[in-house]
Design an enzyme around this catalytic site. Structure first.
Site, PDB file in Angstrom:
ATOM      1  CG  ASP A  32      -2.114   0.763   1.131  1.00  0.00           C
ATOM      2  OD1 ASP A  32      -1.892   1.704   0.187  1.00  0.00           O
ATOM      3  OD2 ASP A  32      -2.561   1.078   1.779  1.00  0.00           O
ATOM      4  CE  LYS A  33       0.899   7.577  -2.952  1.00  0.00           C
ATOM      5  NZ  LYS A  33      -0.609   8.219  -3.089  1.00  0.00           N
ATOM      6  CG  HIS A  34      -0.946   7.532   3.816  1.00  0.00           C
ATOM      7  ND1 HIS A  34      -2.245   7.822   4.377  1.00  0.00           N
ATOM      8  CD2 HIS A  34      -0.830   8.252   4.844  1.00  0.00           C
ATOM      9  CE1 HIS A  34      -2.883   9.357   4.569  1.00  0.00           C
ATOM     10  NE2 HIS A  34      -1.189   9.343   5.189  1.00  0.00           N
ATOM     11  CB  SER A  35       0.021  11.350  -0.239  1.00  0.00           C
ATOM     12  OG  SER A  35       0.171  12.488  -0.462  1.00  0.00           O
ATOM     13  CB  THR A  63      -7.344   9.208  -2.988  1.00  0.00           C
ATOM     14  OG1 THR A  63      -6.499   9.634  -3.034  1.00  0.00           O
ATOM     15  CG2 THR A  63      -7.704   7.769  -4.040  1.00  0.00           C
ATOM     16  NE  ARG A 114      -4.542  14.762  16.499  1.00  0.00           N
ATOM     17  CZ  ARG A 114      -4.994  13.934  15.212  1.00  0.00           C
ATOM     18  NH1 ARG A 114      -4.936  13.249  14.526  1.00  0.00           N
ATOM     19  NH2 ARG A 114      -3.737  15.087  14.651  1.00  0.00           N
ATOM     20  CB  SER A 169      -4.116  10.111  12.768  1.00  0.00           C
ATOM     21  OG  SER A 169      -5.172   9.584  12.064  1.00  0.00           O
ATOM     22  CE  LYS A 173      -7.125   7.044   8.758  1.00  0.00           C
ATOM     23  NZ  LYS A 173      -6.847   8.120   9.782  1.00  0.00           N
ATOM     24  CE  LYS A 174      -3.255   4.247   3.908  1.00  0.00           C
ATOM     25  NZ  LYS A 174      -3.554   3.772   2.038  1.00  0.00           N
TER      26      LYS A 174
END
Length: 435
Positions: A79-82, A119, A167, A182, A186-187
């Site tokens: 997977d990837k996260h930005s 996304t 927050r 955070s 999730k990831k």
């Protein structure tokens, strides 16, 4: 256990035990911890911080507050996260390209936040696409197609969902420890074998300085690896939009130009760079450079486009989107150029201001209940270093109404600075952070 005692320990600068953080995360998820206690917890972490062990423990506790997916597949799950930027539609290029290289990609993504695009909003600009699918459907799509871009269910990291809302109203959003927990809770709930993090730096990012971006990248990489997921990060440039278009349907159009026309641009290059790191970390290539070359090939020759089409059909999208995508994407009522009033070179861009201009046009949310207009935004945005003649376009506005277009014109002119001398183009990738 007692929430007050945990908060008091944090206030004194001590890190609670792993079982205490797990108990608190469960309390966030089931509401046995009050809003007041959640706010005090967030403020104590923000003010006093956690050590690396505590940060990893909080991340895993928040992950384990809900469902954690499991897989039985004949290849690695990656997977990837930005961290968010403008014109950043990498995921739509990268997910199908990775699947074409033998990986399985369950990409749980989000919606637009502040000035940054989401996304899921981009995917839903394509008619028929639904991004809200259950775990069984997700497992089926990933198994059959190799990739899926979907939203999190209510059972993915519910402790994070509760704490994030707290927050937002207690001025604790910027805590490095809470940001890390955070993102990763999730990831990691998707149970990837490898993860790459795209940490944005510059005017269009949340992190404006090299020091801020590097601190976040290091915290994310350290924590994810401590949690058992092979993780690297790239610090990438967001001093200008990544793609020349901003807005959901307009960014999908840029994705399709890359996938179906082999267009070489920063979007294609960054997708290959991020994916190369992932393929190497997952054991699907010997080096990141080899992985990047493989991905560039499947993007250039149309194999990633074919996989993207299959992925869309699996989540309700049109059958022949790849072959005739322009006729499926919505178009704005008002389309007009923003022309330069003088000659010059593009020497600076306020990416955040450009992103907010898209939100003002209706392409993002000012409050959670806002309905996004997928057709609006801007295209043909100039790039740093470009020479612009008087009367030439700086960008093209796509708006629902004339008055909205006039406001966007002013915002774009204010966000783009022209000067008498050219500047060098910034590096696309500033730094790689590995375990």
């Amino acid at each position: 256990m007692d929430a007050r005692a945990i908060i008091a320990r944090l206030r004194r600068g001590e890190t609670p035990a792993v079982d205490e953080l797990s108990w608190f995360a469960e309390g966030l998820a089931d509401n046995s911890v009050s809003d007041a206690q959640a706010g005090a917890f967030a403020m104590a972490v923000c003010m006093r911080g956690l050590n690396s062990v505590g940060r990893a423990a909080l991340t895993l506790a928040m992950r384990d507050s809900g469902d954690v997916l499991s897989w039985d597949l004949d290849g690695p799950v990656i997977d990837k996260h930005s961290t968010g930027g403008v014109g950043d539609c990498v995921s739509l290029v990268l997910a199908p390209a990775l699947a074409e290289c033998g990986a399985f990609v369950p990409m749980i993504s989000g919606r637009g936040l502040g000035h940054t695009g989401g996304t899921l909003d981009k995917m839903e600009a394509i008619p028929g696409v639904t991004t809200q699918v259950g775990p069984k459907r997700l497992a089926h799509v990933v198994s059959e197609v190799g990739a899926a871009i979907v939203g999190a269910t209510a059972r993915i990291a519910p402790a994070d969902k509760r704490l994030y809302a707290i927050r937002d109203v207690t001025a604790t959003v910027e805590s490095l420890d809470l940001i890390t927990a955070s993102i990763l809770s999730k990831k990691l709930a998707a149970a990837p074998d490898a993860l790459v993090l795209d940490v944005k730096l510059g005017s269009g990012a949340f992190m404006k300085t090299q020091e801020e971006a590097r601190a976040l990248a290091c915290a994310l990489v350290e924590t994810a690896n401590a949690a058992g997921c092979r993780t690297s990060a790239l610090i990438t440039d967001m001093s200008q939009p990544l793609a020349p278009s901003l807005g959901n349907a307009l960014e999908v159009a840029e994705v399709m130009r890359v996938l179906t026309q082999g267009r070489e641009n920063p979007l294609a290059v960054l997708a290959a760079e991020l994916g190369g790191v992932l393929l190497a970390d997952a054991g699907l290539s010997d080096t990141a450079e080899e992985g990047s070359a493989r991905l560039a090939d499947v993007i250039r020759d149309g194999r990633a486009a074919e996989r993207f089409g299959r992925m869309l059909v699996a989540v309700g999208g049109p059958l022949h989107f790849v072959e005739s995508w322009p006729r499926f994407l919505p178009e704005a009522n008002v389309i007009q150029e923003v022309v330069a009033r003088e000659d010059g070179y593009v020497v600076a861009m306020d990416g955040e201001a450009l992103g907010l201009a898209v939100v003002e046009l209706g392409g993002g949310r000012q409050v959670e209940s806002d309905v996004v207009d997928p057709s609006v935004g801007m295209s043909g945005v100039v790039r740093l270093g470009d020479k612009v003649d008087k009367g030439a376009p700086l960008a093209v506005i796509h708006a629902a109404r004339e008055d909205a277009a006039r406001r966007a014109d002013l915002a774009i002119r204010s966000a783009i600075t022209l000067g008498p001398e050219p500047i060098p183009a910034p590096n696309l990738v500033h730094e790689r952070i590995s375990a």
